[in-house]
Scaffold this motif. Structure first.
Motif, mmCIF file in Angstrom:
data_model
loop_
_atom_site.group_PDB
_atom_site.id
_atom_site.type_symbol
_atom_site.label_atom_id
_atom_site.label_comp_id
_atom_site.label_asym_id
_atom_site.label_seq_id
_atom_site.Cartn_x
_atom_site.Cartn_y
_atom_site.Cartn_z
ATOM 1 N N ASN A 240 0.796 -1.384 -0.139
ATOM 2 C CA ASN A 240 -0.103 0.069 -0.146
ATOM 3 C C ASN A 240 0.690 1.335 -0.004
ATOM 4 O OD1 ASN A 240 -2.608 -1.095 -0.024
ATOM 5 N ND2 ASN A 240 -1.910 -1.937 1.888
ATOM 6 N N TRP A 241 1.659 1.364 -1.140
ATOM 7 C CA TRP A 241 2.599 2.635 -1.121
ATOM 8 C C TRP A 241 1.836 3.849 -1.247
ATOM 9 C CZ3 TRP A 241 1.866 5.494 -5.557
ATOM 10 C CH2 TRP A 241 1.298 5.050 -6.604
ATOM 11 N N PHE A 242 0.604 4.033 -1.466
ATOM 12 C CA PHE A 242 -0.036 5.232 -1.768
ATOM 13 C C PHE A 242 -0.575 5.797 -0.494
ATOM 14 C CE2 PHE A 242 -2.425 1.378 -2.957
ATOM 15 C CZ PHE A 242 -3.542 1.725 -2.219
ATOM 16 N N GLU A 243 -0.694 4.880 0.450
ATOM 17 C CA GLU A 243 -1.273 5.171 1.842
ATOM 18 C C GLU A 243 -0.297 5.836 2.754
ATOM 19 O OE1 GLU A 243 -4.404 4.921 2.884
ATOM 20 O OE2 GLU A 243 -5.386 3.651 1.669
ATOM 21 N N PRO A 244 -0.762 7.197 3.373
ATOM 22 C CA PRO A 244 0.282 7.865 4.015
ATOM 23 C C PRO A 244 0.655 7.173 5.406
ATOM 24 C CG PRO A 244 -1.539 9.435 3.367
ATOM 25 C CD PRO A 244 -1.814 8.181 3.010
ATOM 26 N N ARG A 245 -0.205 6.190 5.743
ATOM 27 C CA ARG A 245 -0.139 5.574 7.212
ATOM 28 C C ARG A 245 1.114 4.481 6.842
ATOM 29 N NH1 ARG A 245 -5.097 3.522 5.808
ATOM 30 N NH2 ARG A 245 -5.080 1.438 5.167
ATOM 31 N N ASP A 246 1.458 4.095 5.481
ATOM 32 C CA ASP A 246 2.307 2.842 5.229
ATOM 33 C C ASP A 246 3.532 3.616 4.628
ATOM 34 O OD1 ASP A 246 0.851 0.774 5.945
ATOM 35 O OD2 ASP A 246 -0.481 1.371 4.036
ATOM 36 N N GLN A 247 3.864 5.035 4.751
ATOM 37 C CA GLN A 247 4.903 5.724 4.144
ATOM 38 C C GLN A 247 5.989 6.001 5.078
ATOM 39 O OE1 GLN A 247 3.098 8.849 1.872
ATOM 40 N NE2 GLN A 247 2.123 7.311 0.558
ATOM 41 N N GLY A 248 5.777 6.164 6.486
ATOM 42 C CA GLY A 248 6.746 6.670 7.371
ATOM 43 C C GLY A 248 7.372 5.725 8.386
ATOM 44 N N ARG A 249 7.982 6.347 9.252
ATOM 45 C CA ARG A 249 8.885 5.352 10.103
ATOM 46 C C ARG A 249 8.031 4.821 11.172
ATOM 47 N NH1 ARG A 249 14.716 5.825 10.341
ATOM 48 N NH2 ARG A 249 14.463 5.223 12.505
ATOM 49 N N GLU A 250 6.979 5.272 11.558
ATOM 50 C CA GLU A 250 6.594 4.550 12.896
ATOM 51 C C GLU A 250 5.306 3.714 12.808
ATOM 52 O OE1 GLU A 250 7.957 5.433 15.518
ATOM 53 O OE2 GLU A 250 9.058 6.692 14.703
ATOM 54 N N THR A 251 4.458 3.698 11.894
ATOM 55 C CA THR A 251 3.519 3.080 11.389
ATOM 56 C C THR A 251 3.298 2.142 10.089
ATOM 57 O OG1 THR A 251 2.041 4.830 10.402
ATOM 58 C CG2 THR A 251 2.021 4.637 12.963
ATOM 59 N N GLY A 252 2.344 1.244 10.075
ATOM 60 C CA GLY A 252 2.036 0.557 8.833
ATOM 61 C C GLY A 252 3.221 -0.237 8.191
ATOM 62 N N GLU A 253 3.177 -0.473 6.857
ATOM 63 C CA GLU A 253 4.032 -1.323 6.295
ATOM 64 C C GLU A 253 5.592 -0.993 6.145
ATOM 65 O OE1 GLU A 253 0.447 -3.011 3.532
ATOM 66 O OE2 GLU A 253 2.190 -1.961 2.337
ATOM 67 N N ALA A 254 5.766 0.169 6.375
ATOM 68 C CA ALA A 254 7.172 0.694 6.164
ATOM 69 C C ALA A 254 7.769 0.215 7.455
ATOM 70 C CB ALA A 254 7.277 2.253 5.813
ATOM 71 N N ALA A 255 7.084 0.541 8.623
ATOM 72 C CA ALA A 255 7.834 0.145 9.887
ATOM 73 C C ALA A 255 7.622 -1.589 10.120
ATOM 74 C CB ALA A 255 6.730 0.375 10.953
ATOM 75 N N ILE A 256 6.658 -2.049 9.503
ATOM 76 C CA ILE A 256 6.664 -3.496 9.449
ATOM 77 C C ILE A 256 7.815 -4.095 8.725
ATOM 78 C CG2 ILE A 256 5.575 -5.880 8.892
ATOM 79 C CD1 ILE A 256 2.941 -4.097 8.995
ATOM 80 N N ILE A 257 8.171 -3.667 7.553
ATOM 81 C CA ILE A 257 9.325 -4.266 6.675
ATOM 82 C C ILE A 257 10.826 -3.743 7.392
ATOM 83 C CG2 ILE A 257 10.560 -4.137 4.488
ATOM 84 C CD1 ILE A 257 7.659 -5.378 4.816
ATOM 85 N N ALA A 258 10.776 -2.645 8.084
ATOM 86 C CA ALA A 258 12.141 -2.346 8.722
ATOM 87 C C ALA A 258 12.046 -3.092 9.793
ATOM 88 C CB ALA A 258 11.987 -0.724 9.017
ATOM 89 N N GLY A 259 11.178 -3.495 10.641
ATOM 90 C CA GLY A 259 11.185 -4.333 11.739
ATOM 91 C C GLY A 259 11.669 -5.555 11.484
#
Length: 437
Positions: A240-259
């Motif tokens: 979900n690259w287009f969702e703001p909640r999935d683009q930053g450090r703290e929440t969503g898929e970006a945070a999941i993949i980093a973790g």
């Protein structure tokens, strides 16, 4: 007779109003508006062929595999082809979106808006039929309502030599994802790690086969992680690259993949200066988001047929970005970036490759362009170097290629075996760009 340009502006306005109505939960009104708009503009004989409803992955023609390039220890790719080297103007691949629309603007805009409204209409119609609003849909993003049916999950045996593939799961504060981890039989100590994000309607296993990354990783002693997007998070298994909640450090898929990345590093002897991320299409756009959000974690990023980080904020702006290109926000740390894009990609406009490069700082670098005409598809590679001569960006444009992984294996989906080997080129680029190189 009404001026076609005026009609085009009216249709554009209709599309934007439909997007606003969608955000307000007024789906039936939005659907009616789009249906009326679709019937209001005739297409002249010399206009481009109408764009099909947008998808993020199309099936590419599969032909003979091209020769593979050299090993991970090689710092730069050495294509087996005749070449011509020349200086490229700095502005050539960092053109703004407005300049990218040079020429017969009404016709190009017509095709782009047709693609957007025709793709958005079935999404709105389907949501209205279910009585859903965008707020109620938030846990399960629509995935753009692609016309292509969802392909079933299928387990593909990976030709990875003596290496092994294990299935694991990561759970963190932002959420949980399963992932496949390729473990080489003779890993480097410490080893590099590459995180690979699949495209829509793909599985991690399918993506591993199509890119051939495990075979290369076994030869070079690298670990490769393939996070798995779920149908619950997105109906077409798009990140979900287009969702703001999935683009930053703290929440969503970006945070999941980093973790997830950090979990692999904690469980194996991974060199923290050689952790990389790459992806195709929706996965490429997600990789751009994640690398921008975590420049302290990822040393470099590969974006194949993707878009700039945070260039969209919802479904409507995502469709516009896909068809017309959209810049992402500037500022922030610049991560070394390698870009691949087919010049005939009608799913994600090649203007998005320009925007990825611009966001990565191409304007401040000196480009040098090489053209290759070998047995496969011809292509142009542009390298961007800083004042010290260090190459920080690479841009590969493949002539005649569509929306597919260049140089991929025909056993996987969404691959173009005829093109230059994107997997090998990315590994060569990553090898030359450890953190702090």
């Amino acid at each position: 007779m009404t001026d076609p340009s005026e009609q085009m502006r009216d249709r554009f306005a209709d599309m934007m109003e439909a997007t606003r109505l969608t955000g307000a939960g007024r789906l039936a009104e939005a659907t009616d508006l789009i249906q009326r708009s679709l019937g209001g503009l005739a297409t002249p004989r010399d206009a481009p062929k109408a764009i099909e409803p947008p998808t993020l992955d199309l099936t590419a023609e599969r032909v003979d595999d091209p020769p593979r390039a050299a090993s991970w220890t090689q710092a730069t790719a050495q294509p087996q082809a005749s070449t011509r080297t020349e200086s490229a103007p700095k502005s050539e691949t960092t053109t703004k979106t407005e300049a990218g629309l040079a020429g017969p603007i009404p016709e190009k805009l017509r095709a782009a808006v047709d693609g957007v409204v025709r793709g958005l209409a079935p999404v709105l119609k389907g949501l209205a039929a279910k009585g859903l609003t965008p707020k109620g849909l938030a846990p399960q993003a629509p995935g753009f309502g692609f016309a292509k049916p969802q392909t079933p999950d299928r387990s593909v045996e990976t030709a990875a030599g003596a290496g092994s593939v294990v299935t694991k799961s990561f759970a963190g504060p932002a959420g949980t994802r399963e992932y496949r981890l390729f473990v080489p039989s003779r890993p480097q100590v410490p080893a590099a790690l590459v995180v690979m994000l699949h495209g829509c309607n793909q599985t991690a296993d399918d993506f591993a086969v199509g890119t051939g990354m495990n075979r290369l990783a076994e030869r070079d002693g690298l670990f490769v992680a393939y996070p798995v997007q779920t149908g619950r998070a997105n109906a077409q298994r798009c990140w979900n690259w287009f969702e703001p909640r999935d683009q930053g450090r703290e929440t969503g898929e970006a945070a999941i993949i980093a973790g997830l990345t950090r979990a692999v590093m904690a469980g194996h002897a991974i060199d923290p200066s050689r952790v990389f991320i790459a992806g195709l299409s929706a996965g490429g756009a997600a990789a751009a988001n994640i690398a921008r959000a975590f420049p302290d974690l990822y040393a470099a990023v590969g974006v194949h047929s993707g878009l700039a980080a945070s260039c969209a904020r919802d479904v409507g702006s995502a469709m516009m970005a896909m068809q017309m290109g959209a810049p992402g926000p500037g500022g922030g740390a610049h991560v070394p970036t390698i870009v691949f894009h087919g010049e005939d990609d009608t799913t994600v406009s090649i203007r998005n490759a320009d925007q990825v490069l611009a966001q990565a700082g191409a304007a401040a670098l000196t480009p040098a362009r090489e053209r290759f005409d070998g047995d496969g598809r011809p292509y142009t590679r542009t390298r961007y170097a800083d004042a010290a001569g260090r190459v920080l960006l690479e841009d590969w444009r493949v002539r005649g290629a569509g929306h597919a992984w260049s140089g991929g294996d025909r056993a996987g989906s969404f691959t173009d075996p005829q093109g230059p080997d994107a997997s090998r080129a990315m590994l060569d680029f990553f090898a030359a760009h450890p953190k702090g190189f």
